[in-house]
Design a protein around this motif. Structure first.
Motif, mmCIF file in Angstrom:
data_model
loop_
_atom_site.group_PDB
_atom_site.id
_atom_site.type_symbol
_atom_site.label_atom_id
_atom_site.label_comp_id
_atom_site.label_asym_id
_atom_site.label_seq_id
_atom_site.Cartn_x
_atom_site.Cartn_y
_atom_site.Cartn_z
ATOM 1 N N GLU A 60 47.966 35.420 48.940
ATOM 2 C CA GLU A 60 47.150 35.465 50.092
ATOM 3 C C GLU A 60 47.598 36.940 50.734
ATOM 4 O O GLU A 60 46.529 37.746 51.262
ATOM 5 C CB GLU A 60 47.662 34.622 51.390
ATOM 6 C CG GLU A 60 46.783 34.712 52.563
ATOM 7 C CD GLU A 60 47.219 33.528 53.485
ATOM 8 O OE1 GLU A 60 47.058 33.877 54.734
ATOM 9 O OE2 GLU A 60 47.506 32.590 53.050
ATOM 10 N N PHE A 61 48.910 37.414 50.666
ATOM 11 C CA PHE A 61 49.246 38.773 51.537
ATOM 12 C C PHE A 61 48.404 39.871 50.463
ATOM 13 O O PHE A 61 48.066 40.811 50.970
ATOM 14 C CB PHE A 61 50.710 38.858 51.423
ATOM 15 C CG PHE A 61 51.309 40.186 51.178
ATOM 16 C CD1 PHE A 61 51.065 40.950 52.500
ATOM 17 C CD2 PHE A 61 51.704 40.856 50.224
ATOM 18 C CE1 PHE A 61 51.722 42.463 52.515
ATOM 19 C CE2 PHE A 61 52.334 42.212 50.209
ATOM 20 C CZ PHE A 61 52.120 42.816 51.227
ATOM 21 N N LEU A 62 48.551 39.816 49.327
ATOM 22 C CA LEU A 62 47.969 40.908 48.383
ATOM 23 C C LEU A 62 46.552 40.879 48.464
ATOM 24 O O LEU A 62 46.099 41.934 48.513
ATOM 25 C CB LEU A 62 48.458 40.672 46.931
ATOM 26 C CG LEU A 62 50.013 40.689 46.519
ATOM 27 C CD1 LEU A 62 50.179 40.342 44.986
ATOM 28 C CD2 LEU A 62 50.516 41.966 46.609
ATOM 29 N N LEU A 63 45.964 39.837 48.710
ATOM 30 C CA LEU A 63 44.470 39.674 48.589
ATOM 31 C C LEU A 63 44.115 40.598 50.159
ATOM 32 O O LEU A 63 43.125 41.430 50.271
ATOM 33 C CB LEU A 63 43.691 38.521 48.587
ATOM 34 C CG LEU A 63 43.829 37.718 47.436
ATOM 35 C CD1 LEU A 63 43.489 36.132 47.521
ATOM 36 C CD2 LEU A 63 42.956 38.477 46.348
ATOM 37 N N SER A 64 44.796 40.207 51.339
ATOM 38 C CA SER A 64 44.701 40.757 52.414
ATOM 39 C C SER A 64 44.950 42.306 52.575
ATOM 40 O O SER A 64 44.403 43.180 53.342
ATOM 41 C CB SER A 64 45.378 40.134 53.618
ATOM 42 O OG SER A 64 46.886 40.444 53.143
ATOM 43 N N GLU A 65 45.678 42.693 51.608
ATOM 44 C CA GLU A 65 45.920 44.128 51.410
ATOM 45 C C GLU A 65 45.025 45.003 50.573
ATOM 46 O O GLU A 65 45.038 46.183 50.253
ATOM 47 C CB GLU A 65 47.584 44.214 50.958
ATOM 48 C CG GLU A 65 48.486 44.035 52.068
ATOM 49 C CD GLU A 65 48.481 45.146 53.085
ATOM 50 O OE1 GLU A 65 48.882 46.307 52.818
ATOM 51 O OE2 GLU A 65 48.370 44.546 54.114
ATOM 52 N N GLY A 66 44.154 44.132 50.088
ATOM 53 C CA GLY A 66 42.956 45.047 49.159
ATOM 54 C C GLY A 66 43.385 44.920 47.796
ATOM 55 O O GLY A 66 42.511 45.576 47.079
ATOM 56 N N ILE A 67 44.175 44.145 47.421
ATOM 57 C CA ILE A 67 44.531 43.837 45.941
ATOM 58 C C ILE A 67 43.611 42.864 45.338
ATOM 59 O O ILE A 67 43.372 41.719 45.723
ATOM 60 C CB ILE A 67 45.951 43.737 45.657
ATOM 61 C CG1 ILE A 67 46.810 44.583 46.328
ATOM 62 C CG2 ILE A 67 46.267 43.409 44.144
ATOM 63 C CD1 ILE A 67 46.713 46.046 45.754
ATOM 64 N N ALA A 68 42.857 43.076 44.169
ATOM 65 C CA ALA A 68 41.983 42.224 43.515
ATOM 66 C C ALA A 68 42.587 41.112 43.015
ATOM 67 O O ALA A 68 43.694 41.267 42.236
ATOM 68 C CB ALA A 68 41.012 42.948 42.546
ATOM 69 N N GLU A 69 42.045 39.923 43.212
ATOM 70 C CA GLU A 69 42.465 38.585 42.553
ATOM 71 C C GLU A 69 42.996 38.727 40.983
ATOM 72 O O GLU A 69 44.072 38.529 40.824
ATOM 73 C CB GLU A 69 41.777 37.702 42.706
ATOM 74 C CG GLU A 69 42.367 36.177 42.413
ATOM 75 C CD GLU A 69 41.354 35.003 42.667
ATOM 76 O OE1 GLU A 69 41.743 33.710 42.657
ATOM 77 O OE2 GLU A 69 40.322 35.376 43.190
ATOM 78 N N GLU A 70 42.111 39.456 40.308
ATOM 79 C CA GLU A 70 42.369 39.536 38.833
ATOM 80 C C GLU A 70 43.611 40.315 38.633
ATOM 81 O O GLU A 70 44.261 40.573 37.454
ATOM 82 C CB GLU A 70 41.221 40.068 38.205
ATOM 83 C CG GLU A 70 40.751 41.384 38.334
ATOM 84 C CD GLU A 70 39.448 41.355 39.575
ATOM 85 O OE1 GLU A 70 38.782 42.279 39.704
ATOM 86 O OE2 GLU A 70 39.637 40.308 40.325
ATOM 87 N N ASP A 71 43.799 41.195 39.596
ATOM 88 C CA ASP A 71 45.212 42.359 39.245
ATOM 89 C C ASP A 71 46.496 41.655 39.830
ATOM 90 O O ASP A 71 47.519 42.339 39.301
ATOM 91 C CB ASP A 71 45.012 43.579 40.109
ATOM 92 C CG ASP A 71 43.928 44.488 39.591
ATOM 93 O OD1 ASP A 71 43.543 44.379 38.396
ATOM 94 O OD2 ASP A 71 43.137 45.158 40.265
ATOM 95 N N ILE A 72 46.556 40.655 40.326
ATOM 96 C CA ILE A 72 47.874 40.104 40.779
ATOM 97 C C ILE A 72 48.582 39.486 39.646
ATOM 98 O O ILE A 72 47.902 38.599 38.856
ATOM 99 C CB ILE A 72 47.546 38.946 41.889
ATOM 100 C CG1 ILE A 72 46.941 39.450 43.114
ATOM 101 C CG2 ILE A 72 48.811 38.241 42.256
ATOM 102 C CD1 ILE A 72 46.327 38.425 44.332
ATOM 103 N N LEU A 73 49.913 39.878 39.298
ATOM 104 C CA LEU A 73 50.575 39.181 38.321
ATOM 105 C C LEU A 73 50.964 37.862 38.686
ATOM 106 O O LEU A 73 51.563 37.394 39.410
ATOM 107 C CB LEU A 73 51.825 40.297 38.221
ATOM 108 C CG LEU A 73 52.676 39.702 37.092
ATOM 109 C CD1 LEU A 73 52.035 40.335 35.733
ATOM 110 C CD2 LEU A 73 54.048 40.815 37.041
ATOM 111 N N GLU A 74 50.385 37.023 37.411
ATOM 112 C CA GLU A 74 50.877 35.673 37.586
ATOM 113 C C GLU A 74 52.210 35.369 37.788
ATOM 114 O O GLU A 74 52.678 34.168 38.467
ATOM 115 C CB GLU A 74 50.203 34.887 36.407
ATOM 116 C CG GLU A 74 50.304 33.450 36.502
ATOM 117 C CD GLU A 74 49.541 32.756 37.566
ATOM 118 O OE1 GLU A 74 49.745 31.659 38.104
ATOM 119 O OE2 GLU A 74 48.440 33.423 37.847
#
Length: 300
Positions: free
Chosen positions: A13-27
């Motif tokens: 949620e934090f990364l998405l709120s900071e403009g990071i695309a969901e597909e770029d988030i490291l699992e």
């Protein structure tokens, strides 16, 4: 070694709120947050330990950083109360994601400011002896640890004193970029994969403190809770290095350090503060020569 930066609470949620695309988030960051228990002490997520065959106390482990790959196109930067170089002037918390352009190898601070990526591991260490007990990942010490020394990137070799059977090497705290000092507490913290080559040196002497070298410099280090004392430590380590490796007298090493060697602040935010000396190899010929591990036990 695959490493993971410290995940935030509600990390996705934090990364998405900071403009990071969901597909770029490291699992793996989400997995660590959900499944790996905090064991402390110290805040970092570290990978290891790696057991080195035949390593025993008194040996020297040479760790060459052969390659570093960023695992995610972003880093995380924060400051917090009671931390950093100016805690009394910034008594609140801020946490932000910093997007990376992996093609141009730049970090985007805002719409107007970008800076080059220059990755290194803030933490590289061998383990202290078991008699020391559990040790925090926060303050660096004689075994290495959270040195946050930005010069220790790809192509660097670090020499560590082995303190326990197998050496037990570990790493983490990936930094995509950092300024000397790391003044607000963190750099551009990110998840990285490091490739390391180990060389075990059997010597008669005893290395007391990590030493490093790059293609162009030898690097000696001083660490202490007091920055003035860290400077004195770095000066003594530098003189010892020049006496043992280059045959200078202590007085000549002292003089040379004042005229031709830069002493820089590594970091001032990890409990034990750091100073490192950049000794140009060019002072000693075209390539300066490689470090002789057998002569690293010289103490000034």
């Amino acid at each position: 070694m695959e490493t993971v930066t410290i995940p935030r609470d509600n990390h996705e949620e934090f990364l998405l709120s900071e403009g990071i695309a969901e597909e770029d988030i490291l699992e793996d960051e989400l997995t660590v947050k959900e499944e790996v228990p905090y064991t402390g002490p110290g805040p970092h997520v570290v990978t290891g330990p790696i057991y080195v065959n035949d390593a025993e106390p008194g040996d020297i482990l040479e760790v060459h950083v052969s390659d570093i790959e960023l695992r995610a196109p972003y880093g995380i930067n924060l400051f917090a109360p009671n931390a950093g170089a100016l805690p009394e002037e910034f008594p609140w918390s801020e946490t932000h994601a910093v997007p990376f352009d992996l093609e141009t190898e730049t970090a985007h601070f805002n719409e107007d400011i970008e800076f080059p990526l220059d990755p290194f591991f803030g933490i590289m260490a061998v383990s202290p002896p078991a008699s020391t007990g559990r040790v925090s990942t926060g303050p660096p010490d004689y075994f290495g640890g959270n040195m946050d020394l930005r010069q220790l990137g790809v192509g660097t070799s670090i020499y560590f004193p082995v303190n326990t059977e197998g050496a037990l090497f570990w790493a983490g705290d990936g930094h995509a970029a950092q300024g000397n000092g790391e003044i607000c507490v963190t750099a551009a913290e990110t998840s990285m994969t490091g490739t390391f080559n180990f060389t075990l040196h059997k010597t008669d002497g005893r290395l007391d403190w990590p030493v490093a070298e790059t293609d162009s410099h030898y690097i000696t280090m001083g660490i202490n809770q007091d920055l003035d004392d860290a400077m004195k430590h770095a000066v003594r380590e530098t003189i010892s290095f020049l006496v043992g490796q280059k045959g200078l007298s202590p007085a000549d090493a002292y003089r040379l350090g004042s005229m031709a060697i830069d002493f820089n602040i590594s970091q001032v935010v990890d409990g034990n503060e750091g100073i490192h000396a950049m000794i140009p190899k060019s002072l000693f010929g075209d390539d300066g020569g490689e470090i002789d591990p057998a002569a690293l036990d010289e103490q000034f």
